[in-house]
Scaffold this motif. Structure first.
Motif, PDB file in Angstrom:
ATOM      1  N   VAL A 179       0.810  -1.217   0.000  1.00  0.00           N
ATOM      2  CA  VAL A 179       0.000   0.000   0.000  1.00  0.00           C
ATOM      3  C   VAL A 179       0.843   1.267   0.000  1.00  0.00           C
ATOM      4  N   ILE A 180       2.175   1.128  -0.066  1.00  0.00           N
ATOM      5  CA  ILE A 180       3.046   2.301  -0.161  1.00  0.00           C
ATOM      6  C   ILE A 180       4.333   1.932  -0.880  1.00  0.00           C
ATOM      7  N   SER A 181       4.791   2.802  -1.768  1.00  0.00           N
ATOM      8  CA  SER A 181       6.092   2.665  -2.421  1.00  0.00           C
ATOM      9  C   SER A 181       6.781   4.029  -2.396  1.00  0.00           C
ATOM     10  N   PRO A 182       7.939   4.141  -1.752  1.00  0.00           N
ATOM     11  CA  PRO A 182       8.659   5.414  -1.767  1.00  0.00           C
ATOM     12  C   PRO A 182       9.041   5.818  -3.189  1.00  0.00           C
ATOM     13  N   LEU A 189       4.137   6.787  -3.245  1.00  0.00           N
ATOM     14  CA  LEU A 189       2.944   6.349  -3.950  1.00  0.00           C
ATOM     15  C   LEU A 189       2.129   5.492  -2.983  1.00  0.00           C
ATOM     16  N   VAL A 190       0.837   5.783  -2.838  1.00  0.00           N
ATOM     17  CA  VAL A 190       0.052   5.102  -1.808  1.00  0.00           C
ATOM     18  C   VAL A 190      -1.335   4.715  -2.314  1.00  0.00           C
ATOM     19  N   HIS A 191      -1.914   3.731  -1.606  1.00  0.00           N
ATOM     20  CA  HIS A 191      -3.337   3.405  -1.732  1.00  0.00           C
ATOM     21  C   HIS A 191      -3.948   3.679  -0.361  1.00  0.00           C
ATOM     22  N   THR A 192      -4.503   4.868  -0.192  1.00  0.00           N
ATOM     23  CA  THR A 192      -4.916   5.309   1.143  1.00  0.00           C
ATOM     24  C   THR A 192      -6.024   4.463   1.776  1.00  0.00           C
ATOM     25  N   PRO A 193      -6.960   3.851   1.017  1.00  0.00           N
ATOM     26  CA  PRO A 193      -8.000   3.072   1.706  1.00  0.00           C
ATOM     27  C   PRO A 193      -7.478   1.925   2.566  1.00  0.00           C
ATOM     28  N   LEU A 210       2.015  12.461  -0.496  1.00  0.00           N
ATOM     29  CA  LEU A 210       1.414  11.183  -0.831  1.00  0.00           C
ATOM     30  C   LEU A 210       0.743  11.277  -2.199  1.00  0.00           C
ATOM     31  N   VAL A 211       1.237  10.486  -3.132  1.00  0.00           N
ATOM     32  CA  VAL A 211       0.711  10.433  -4.494  1.00  0.00           C
ATOM     33  C   VAL A 211      -0.221   9.224  -4.575  1.00  0.00           C
ATOM     34  N   ALA A 212      -1.481   9.447  -4.903  1.00  0.00           N
ATOM     35  CA  ALA A 212      -2.467   8.362  -4.918  1.00  0.00           C
ATOM     36  C   ALA A 212      -2.392   7.572  -6.215  1.00  0.00           C
TER      37      ALA A 212
END
Length: 282
Positions: A179-182, A189-193, A210-212
């Motif tokens: 759910v996160i990649s630096p 890069l994130v998937h916030t849900p 945070l880039v969705a």
């Protein structure tokens, strides 16, 4: 985790996956060992083109199909390598492969996670040089996180555990890095849900942008649209086929290189980050 990549540990899919039983390893119907090997070669070419030196694990026919995913059996710190303990039983012998490689390369070992503790590298995110976030879930347990904390505390490093959801079940793999990649020291890069709320708050408090990633692409790829490998700040390698997520990274100033990975990454639930264990970044 996004500094210029100088040295990285990998294993060829042509050796690791040559006899893989897809059902045993929980690979999808798209898995094909020959195509997976070809796609892995394409990833290795991109890694080498970035200027990184690839250190190859053994080509022995040992039947350890998942050992191609070199990110998980070990963790690098400024004070030496840490040999982890796999939450997936089929991967129990892989940390020893990494230990042998580090000995060959002259890399000191800081310690190892012992049973009943489990920690997989995909659950570990360096927020900065003194802060390690660890996902607590199916593959990494509290006992393992406590061992990591005890190992790193003498070096002034704090370890923070964050609970992960079960999501698709015990057989599937949701790591914290699902759910996160630096993308850079101050960007991810994130998937916030599915991002643990306290971890989200930590990232925001530290000013990390945070880039969705695209949520539909996340679901369609089981999170692999988010699994990108930084070879330098704002320079990443990603799986092709997810244009909205790539566009989001490019809009944030990133240069994105892609490779076809349906038979390797999509079928086997591991992306370019999973397929690499960075050893040295500058």
């Amino acid at each position: 985790m996004a500094g210029p990549l100088k040295r990285v540990l990998m294993r060829r899919a042509s050796s690791a996956m040559r006899r893989a039983d897809a059902r045993q390893w929980h690979y999808g119907p798209g898995f094909d060992p020959d195509r997976a090997a070809s796609q892995h070669d394409a990833l290795a070419a991109l890694v080498a083109a970035s200027g990184a030196e690839i250190e190859w694990l053994t080509d022995e026919d040992d039947g350890l199909a998942d050992s191609v995913f070199t990110h998980d059996p070990s963790l690098m710190s400024d004070h030496g390598a840490i040999l982890l303990s796999m939450g997936k039983a089929l991967r129990a012998s892989e940390p020893a492969l990494h230990g042998a490689a580090f000995t060959r390369m002259g890399i000191p070992t800081l310690g190892r996670i012992e049973a009943p503790g489990t920690v997989e590298g995909g659950d570990c995110v360096w927020v900065d040089a003194r802060t390690l976030a660890v996902g607590r879930g199916v593959r990494t347990n509290e006992a393992g996180i406590r061992q990591l904390a005890d190992m790193l505390a003498p070096h002034g490093i704090s370890v923070h555990g964050f609970d992960l959801p079960l999501w698709h079940g015990e057989d599937a793999c949701l790591h914290l890095m699902s759910v996160i990649s630096p993308l850079a020291d101050n960007m991810a890069l994130v998937h916030t849900p599915l991002l643990p709320a306290p971890f989200y708050q930590m990232l925001k408090a530290r000013g990390i942008r945070l880039v969705a990633g695209d949520p539909d692409e996340f679901i369609a790829s089981s999170g692999l649209n988010l699994n990108v490998l930084p070879t330098a700040p704002r320079e990443v390698i990603a799986i092709s086929g997810f244009p909205k997520t790539i566009a989001a990274m490019e809009a944030a100033g990133c240069k994105v290189s892609t490779f076809e990975a349906d038979a390797l990454c999509i079928a086997c639930e591991g992306g370019p980050t999973c397929l690499t264990r960075p050893i040295l970044r500058s």
